[in-house]
Design an enzyme around this catalytic site. Structure first.
Site, PDB file in Angstrom:
ATOM      1  CG  ASP A 170      -1.933  -1.165   1.015  1.00  0.00           C
ATOM      2  OD1 ASP A 170      -2.945  -0.959   0.351  1.00  0.00           O
ATOM      3  OD2 ASP A 170      -1.636  -2.295   1.463  1.00  0.00           O
ATOM      4  CE  LYS A 217      -6.012  -4.971   4.087  1.00  0.00           C
ATOM      5  NZ  LYS A 217      -6.733  -3.816   4.652  1.00  0.00           N
TER       6      LYS A 217
HETATM    7  O1  MRU Z   1      -7.853  -2.310   2.728  1.00  0.00           O
HETATM    8  P1  MRU Z   1      -7.611  -2.672   1.311  1.00  0.00           P
HETATM    9  O2  MRU Z   1      -8.345  -3.871   0.827  1.00  0.00           O
HETATM   10  O3  MRU Z   1      -7.680  -1.482   0.375  1.00  0.00           O
HETATM   11  O4  MRU Z   1      -6.092  -3.087   1.429  1.00  0.00           O
HETATM   12  C1  MRU Z   1      -5.192  -2.913   0.475  1.00  0.00           C
HETATM   13  C2  MRU Z   1      -4.844  -4.218  -0.038  1.00  0.00           C
HETATM   14  O5  MRU Z   1      -5.584  -4.737  -0.832  1.00  0.00           O
HETATM   15  C3  MRU Z   1      -3.660  -4.917   0.396  1.00  0.00           C
HETATM   16  O6  MRU Z   1      -2.969  -4.435   1.441  1.00  0.00           O
HETATM   17  C4  MRU Z   1      -2.876  -5.352  -0.796  1.00  0.00           C
HETATM   18  O7  MRU Z   1      -2.143  -6.439  -0.432  1.00  0.00           O
HETATM   19  C5  MRU Z   1      -1.977  -4.283  -1.326  1.00  0.00           C
HETATM   20  S1  MRU Z   1      -2.796  -3.109  -2.234  1.00  0.00           S
HETATM   21  C6  MRU Z   1      -2.768  -3.804  -3.727  1.00  0.00           C
END
Ligand code: MRU
Length: 346
Positions: free
Chosen positions: A231, A242
Site C-alpha cells: 500500500d 494488509k
Molecule cells: O484495505 P484494502 O483492501 O484497500 O487493502 C489494500 C490491499 O488490498 C492490500 O494491502 C494489498 O495487499 C496491497 S494493495 C494492492
C-alpha cells in the site's frame, strides 16, 4: 481481465461518471457501481466499493477530474482545493491515492479537459505497470512453484492485471505448473473472497488457507515463495501492506523462503524515510465482529461471529521492515530498497 467472457477494468470513467466494480458484493454478486459526482466517488473509496492501492489511486484520480468538471468558473480554485482535501481524507495508507490526486489536481489548474486526460493517463499507466510487473515477476517463478499470497493484490486491487497476482497470471499463461496458497485475510477476507474469485476465474490452481496456517505450511516445505502487494513503500524499502503481512515475512526469513513485494513505483513514497512514518488506518470494530456471507438460497447476510458485547481492535495494515524483503517487483525491474537508496537487482 475477463468476467463471464467480457473484459473489465476495476474502475473507469465514462463522461462524468466513474464506474466501479462493487467489491463489497464479490464473490457473491457482480455489479457495477456508478458514481455521478466526486463526493459519490469518495463514498465508494471510503466504503471499500473500490479498494486496493492502484484501484483507489485511479478512483481518486477520476474523483479529482469529476471535481474539475463540477466546479463553477467563478469558484474554480476553491472548489478544486476543497475536493482535493475531501478525496485525500477518504483513506490514509495507500500512497497511490495521494500520488494520483496530486497529478490530476495540477492538471486541473490548467483546465478541466487536462484533468480528465491526466486521470485517464493515471489509470492507463497503472494497468501498464501491473502488466510489466507480471513479466518481471514471472522470471523468478519456477515451474512447479508453490506460492503464498496475502490479501488481494490482484486486478481488483489495481486497474487491471494486479501486482502480486500479475506474475502468477503470467506464469500460469506461460504454461508453468504453479499452485497458490491464498491467506483468507481477516477481518474483511479479501483473500478468501477476492483473490480466490480471481484465481478461480483464471483457472489458476489454489486453496484458501486460514491466516494462522502460514508458519505450519512453510515449516512443512509447502511454500516455495511468497508474493504480496504493497500500500505504501518508504524510501528505505519498509513496506506497508494488509495486516498480517509482517508476521509472514518474519517466518519466511527464519525458514529461508524468498519473500517478494510486488508494487508499481507509484507506491513508493520518497517523502517517507522509513516505515514508522507511514500512516496506518484503523477501521471499525464491526469488521472484526461481523462477517458477511451467503445462505443456501443465495441471499447475502451479515452475522455476528464474536461474543456479543465484546469489543474489537482493527488495524488495517502493518509494516514489514526492508530487511525481511527479498526484492520488490516493480514495472522497472526487481529492486532492493535500503537506507542507502534503491538498487536494481534483476
Ligand atoms: O484495505 P484494502 O483492501 O484497500 O487493502 C489494500 C490491499 O488490498 C492490500 O494491502 C494489498 O495487499 C496491497 S494493495 C494492492
Amino acid at each position: 481481465m475477463k468476467v463471464n467472457g467480457k473484459n473489465y477494468r476495476t474502475v473507469w470513467m465514462k463522461g462524468s461518471e466513474v464506474h466501479l466494480i462493487e467489491q463489497n458484493l464479490l464473490p457473491f454478486e457482480f455489479k457495477i457501481f456508478r458514481a455521478t459526482s466526486h463526493s459519490e466517488t469518495c463514498h465508494a473509496i471510503k466504503s471499500m466499493i473500490v479498494r486496493g492501492a492502484g484501484a483507489i489511486g485511479a478512483a481518486a484520480a477520476f474523483a479529482m477530474a469529476q471535481a474539475a468538471m463540477e466546479a463553477e468558473k467563478n469558484n474554480y480554485l476553491n472548489y478544486l482545493s476543497y475536493a482535493k482535501t475531501e478525496i485525500e481524507n477518504t483513506r490514509p495508507t495507500a500512497q497511490n491515492l495521494f500520488y494520483s490526486v496530486e497529478r490530476v489536481y495540477k492538471a486541473a489548474l490548467i483546465s478541466k479537459e487536462n484533468a480528465y486526460e491526466e486521470a485517464q493517463k493515471v489509470a492507463d499507466e497503472d494497468a501498464a505497470a501491473s502488466r510489466k510487473i507480471g513479466e518481471y515477476g514471472n522470471e523468478i517463478i519456477k515451474d512447479g512453484c508453490n506460492i503464498l499470497t496475502h490479501c488481494n493484490a490482484g486486478w481488483l486491487a489495481f486497474v487491471d492485471f494486479g501486482t502480486a497476482l500479475s506474475p502468477i497470471y503470467a506464469a500460469h499463461t506461460s504454461g508453468k505448473k504453479i499452485f497458490v496458497y491464498v491467506d483468507e485475510t481477516r477481518p474483511r477476507s479479501q483473500g478468501a473472497r477476492l483473490t480466490a474469485w480471481e484465481l478461480k476465474n483464471e483457472g489458476v490452481p489454489h486453496s484458501i488457507v486460514p491466516d494462522n496456517a502460514g508458519a505450519f505450511l512453510m515449516s512443512q516445505g509447502k511454500i516455495d515463495m511468497i508474493i504480496v502487494g504493497a500500500d505504501r513503500i518508504a524510501r528505505n524499502g519498509d513496506t506497508a501492506n494488509k495486516i498480517g503481512t509482517f508476521e509472514k515475512a518474519i517466518i519466511a526469513k527464519e525458514l529461508g523462503i524468498p519473500f517478494y513485494v510486488a508494487a508499481p513505483t507509484s507506491s513508493i513514497d520518497l517523502n517517507c524515510k522509513k516505515g514508522s512514518e507511514i500512516p496506518i488506518e484503523h477501521r471499525s470494530e464491526n469488521e472484526v465482529l461481523y462477517q458477511t456471507g451467503i445462505d443456501k438460497k443465495g441471499k447475502i447476510h451479515e452475522v455476528l461471529v464474536c461474543s456479543p458485547g465484546s469489543g474489537a481492535i482493527n488495524p488495517a495494515f502493518d509494516v514489514t521492515p526492508a530487511k525481511f524483503i527479498t526484492g520488490i517487483i516493480t514495472e522497472k525491474g526487481i529492486i532492493n530498497a535500503t537506507e542507502k537508496g534503491i538498487e536494481r537487482i534483476t
